[in-house]
Design a protein around this motif. Structure first.
Motif, PDB file in Angstrom:
ATOM      1  N   VAL A  32      45.154 -32.776  50.747  1.00 28.90           N
ATOM      2  CA  VAL A  32      44.703 -32.602  49.367  1.00 28.90           C
ATOM      3  C   VAL A  32      44.297 -31.146  49.187  1.00 28.90           C
ATOM      4  CG1 VAL A  32      42.974 -33.294  47.659  1.00 28.90           C
ATOM      5  CG2 VAL A  32      43.908 -34.992  49.236  1.00 28.90           C
ATOM      6  N   VAL A  33      44.705 -30.539  48.075  1.00 34.99           N
ATOM      7  CA  VAL A  33      44.378 -29.137  47.812  1.00 34.99           C
ATOM      8  C   VAL A  33      42.866 -29.020  47.597  1.00 34.99           C
ATOM      9  CG1 VAL A  33      44.740 -27.162  46.293  1.00 34.99           C
ATOM     10  CG2 VAL A  33      46.643 -28.718  46.793  1.00 34.99           C
ATOM     11  N   LYS A  34      42.198 -28.328  48.522  1.00 29.62           N
ATOM     12  CA  LYS A  34      40.752 -28.141  48.464  1.00 29.62           C
ATOM     13  C   LYS A  34      40.385 -26.840  47.751  1.00 29.62           C
ATOM     14  CE  LYS A  34      36.706 -27.442  51.341  1.00 29.62           C
ATOM     15  NZ  LYS A  34      36.236 -27.112  52.669  1.00 29.62           N
ATOM     16  N   GLU A  35      41.158 -25.780  48.020  1.00 27.58           N
ATOM     17  CA  GLU A  35      40.837 -24.477  47.435  1.00 27.58           C
ATOM     18  C   GLU A  35      42.112 -23.659  47.288  1.00 27.58           C
ATOM     19  OE1 GLU A  35      37.741 -20.747  48.075  1.00 27.58           O
ATOM     20  OE2 GLU A  35      37.814 -22.329  49.565  1.00 27.58           O
ATOM     21  N   ILE A  36      42.225 -22.983  46.143  1.00 30.76           N
ATOM     22  CA  ILE A  36      43.312 -22.028  45.908  1.00 30.76           C
ATOM     23  C   ILE A  36      42.648 -20.658  45.852  1.00 30.76           C
ATOM     24  CG2 ILE A  36      45.133 -21.275  44.342  1.00 30.76           C
ATOM     25  CD1 ILE A  36      45.278 -24.232  43.370  1.00 30.76           C
ATOM     26  N   LYS A  37      42.994 -19.794  46.788  1.00 26.69           N
ATOM     27  CA  LYS A  37      42.291 -18.535  46.965  1.00 26.69           C
ATOM     28  C   LYS A  37      42.931 -17.351  46.223  1.00 26.69           C
ATOM     29  CE  LYS A  37      40.105 -19.616  51.349  1.00 26.69           C
ATOM     30  NZ  LYS A  37      38.748 -19.196  51.075  1.00 26.69           N
ATOM     31  N   ASN A  50      45.363 -15.994  42.543  1.00 24.75           N
ATOM     32  CA  ASN A  50      45.788 -16.233  41.167  1.00 24.75           C
ATOM     33  C   ASN A  50      47.198 -15.693  40.994  1.00 24.75           C
ATOM     34  OD1 ASN A  50      43.236 -17.236  39.958  1.00 24.75           O
ATOM     35  ND2 ASN A  50      42.492 -15.218  40.544  1.00 24.75           N
ATOM     36  N   GLU A  51      47.915 -16.239  40.010  1.00 26.03           N
ATOM     37  CA  GLU A  51      49.245 -15.701  39.720  1.00 26.03           C
ATOM     38  C   GLU A  51      49.110 -14.224  39.370  1.00 26.03           C
ATOM     39  OE1 GLU A  51      51.149 -18.242  36.832  1.00 26.03           O
ATOM     40  OE2 GLU A  51      51.265 -19.901  38.255  1.00 26.03           O
ATOM     41  N   GLY A  52      49.991 -13.408  39.951  1.00 27.64           N
ATOM     42  CA  GLY A  52      49.971 -11.968  39.729  1.00 27.64           C
ATOM     43  C   GLY A  52      49.242 -11.199  40.820  1.00 27.64           C
ATOM     44  N   ASP A  53      48.449 -11.889  41.643  1.00 26.93           N
ATOM     45  CA  ASP A  53      47.737 -11.218  42.735  1.00 26.93           C
ATOM     46  C   ASP A  53      48.719 -10.688  43.766  1.00 26.93           C
ATOM     47  OD1 ASP A  53      45.347 -11.935  41.551  1.00 26.93           O
ATOM     48  OD2 ASP A  53      44.749 -13.343  43.132  1.00 26.93           O
ATOM     49  N   PHE A  54      48.390  -9.550  44.374  1.00 30.34           N
ATOM     50  CA  PHE A  54      49.156  -9.035  45.505  1.00 30.34           C
ATOM     51  C   PHE A  54      48.509  -9.549  46.777  1.00 30.34           C
ATOM     52  CE2 PHE A  54      50.300  -6.105  48.857  1.00 30.34           C
ATOM     53  CZ  PHE A  54      51.664  -5.986  48.672  1.00 30.34           C
ATOM     54  N   VAL A  55      49.309 -10.054  47.694  1.00 29.67           N
ATOM     55  CA  VAL A  55      48.792 -10.565  48.965  1.00 29.67           C
ATOM     56  C   VAL A  55      49.494  -9.857  50.121  1.00 29.67           C
ATOM     57  CG1 VAL A  55      48.187 -12.815  48.021  1.00 29.67           C
ATOM     58  CG2 VAL A  55      50.437 -12.498  49.021  1.00 29.67           C
ATOM     59  N   ASN A  56      48.800  -9.819  51.246  1.00 30.45           N
ATOM     60  CA  ASN A  56      49.347  -9.237  52.462  1.00 30.45           C
ATOM     61  C   ASN A  56      49.685 -10.325  53.455  1.00 30.45           C
ATOM     62  OD1 ASN A  56      49.106  -6.286  52.031  1.00 30.45           O
ATOM     63  ND2 ASN A  56      46.950  -6.792  51.778  1.00 30.45           N
ATOM     64  N   GLU A  57      50.526 -10.001  54.412  1.00 31.82           N
ATOM     65  CA  GLU A  57      50.842 -10.929  55.487  1.00 31.82           C
ATOM     66  C   GLU A  57      49.546 -11.351  56.173  1.00 31.82           C
ATOM     67  OE1 GLU A  57      53.532 -11.168  59.540  1.00 31.82           O
ATOM     68  OE2 GLU A  57      53.685  -9.415  58.246  1.00 31.82           O
ATOM     69  N   GLY A  58      49.364 -12.650  56.365  1.00 24.42           N
ATOM     70  CA  GLY A  58      48.167 -13.166  57.029  1.00 24.42           C
ATOM     71  C   GLY A  58      47.064 -13.615  56.084  1.00 24.42           C
ATOM     72  N   ASP A  59      47.178 -13.297  54.785  1.00 23.61           N
ATOM     73  CA  ASP A  59      46.161 -13.736  53.822  1.00 23.61           C
ATOM     74  C   ASP A  59      46.233 -15.254  53.635  1.00 23.61           C
ATOM     75  OD1 ASP A  59      45.420 -11.105  53.436  1.00 23.61           O
ATOM     76  OD2 ASP A  59      46.227 -10.961  51.398  1.00 23.61           O
ATOM     77  N   VAL A  60      45.071 -15.896  53.563  1.00 28.55           N
ATOM     78  CA  VAL A  60      45.004 -17.333  53.285  1.00 28.55           C
ATOM     79  C   VAL A  60      45.174 -17.531  51.777  1.00 28.55           C
ATOM     80  CG1 VAL A  60      43.590 -19.412  53.391  1.00 28.55           C
ATOM     81  CG2 VAL A  60      43.511 -17.760  55.270  1.00 28.55           C
ATOM     82  N   LEU A  61      46.118 -18.398  51.400  1.00 28.08           N
ATOM     83  CA  LEU A  61      46.429 -18.625  49.982  1.00 28.08           C
ATOM     84  C   LEU A  61      45.852 -19.945  49.475  1.00 28.08           C
ATOM     85  CD1 LEU A  61      50.173 -17.516  50.058  1.00 28.08           C
ATOM     86  CD2 LEU A  61      48.146 -16.095  49.719  1.00 28.08           C
ATOM     87  N   VAL A  62      46.009 -21.004  50.273  1.00 29.34           N
ATOM     88  CA  VAL A  62      45.578 -22.341  49.876  1.00 29.34           C
ATOM     89  C   VAL A  62      44.956 -23.039  51.089  1.00 29.34           C
ATOM     90  CG1 VAL A  62      46.332 -24.597  48.995  1.00 29.34           C
ATOM     91  CG2 VAL A  62      47.413 -22.520  48.145  1.00 29.34           C
ATOM     92  N   GLU A  63      43.887 -23.816  50.849  1.00 27.20           N
ATOM     93  CA  GLU A  63      43.306 -24.641  51.902  1.00 27.20           C
ATOM     94  C   GLU A  63      43.498 -26.110  51.534  1.00 27.20           C
ATOM     95  OE1 GLU A  63      39.263 -23.679  52.800  1.00 27.20           O
ATOM     96  OE2 GLU A  63      39.781 -21.689  53.540  1.00 27.20           O
ATOM     97  N   LEU A  64      43.930 -26.889  52.516  1.00 21.54           N
ATOM     98  CA  LEU A  64      44.110 -28.329  52.347  1.00 21.54           C
ATOM     99  C   LEU A  64      43.098 -29.068  53.214  1.00 21.54           C
ATOM    100  CD1 LEU A  64      47.991 -28.623  52.703  1.00 21.54           C
ATOM    101  CD2 LEU A  64      46.682 -28.409  50.585  1.00 21.54           C
ATOM    102  N   GLU A  65      42.687 -30.248  52.761  1.00 20.13           N
ATOM    103  CA  GLU A  65      41.833 -31.090  53.623  1.00 20.13           C
ATOM    104  C   GLU A  65      42.448 -32.447  53.777  1.00 20.13           C
ATOM    105  OE1 GLU A  65      37.932 -31.514  52.020  1.00 20.13           O
ATOM    106  OE2 GLU A  65      38.607 -32.458  50.212  1.00 20.13           O
TER     107      GLU A  65
END
Length: 70
Positions: free
Chosen positions: A48-53, A55-70
């Motif tokens: 289940v999607v617990k957290e979305i870290k 937003n659309e349009g954000d720049f992310v780097n390799e290794g960044d956590v995007l979504v947490e599931l429980e």
């Protein structure tokens, strides 16, 4: 708990899920845009999607956590 981690640098083009969604292993959660290509990132496990870290349009780097599931 499992985490969806970016495997490359890029921009968050689309977030396919929302908080509380039940997801299955292999289901797309985030679509990144990098070098004019769309890359789908899928859940490595069901949950289940617990957290979305991000937003659309954000720049992310390799290794960044995007979504947490429980």
């Amino acid at each position: 708990m499992s985490k969806l981690v970016s495997n490359m640098a890029g921009s968050v083009w689309k977030i396919v899920v929302k908080l509380g969604d039940k997801v299955e292993q292999g289901q797309d959660l985030i679509i990144l845009e990098s070098m004019k290509m769309e890359i789908s990132l899928a859940a490595e496990s069901s949950g289940v999607v617990k957290e979305i870290k991000v937003n659309e349009g954000d720049f992310v780097n390799e290794g960044d956590v995007l979504v947490e599931l429980e």
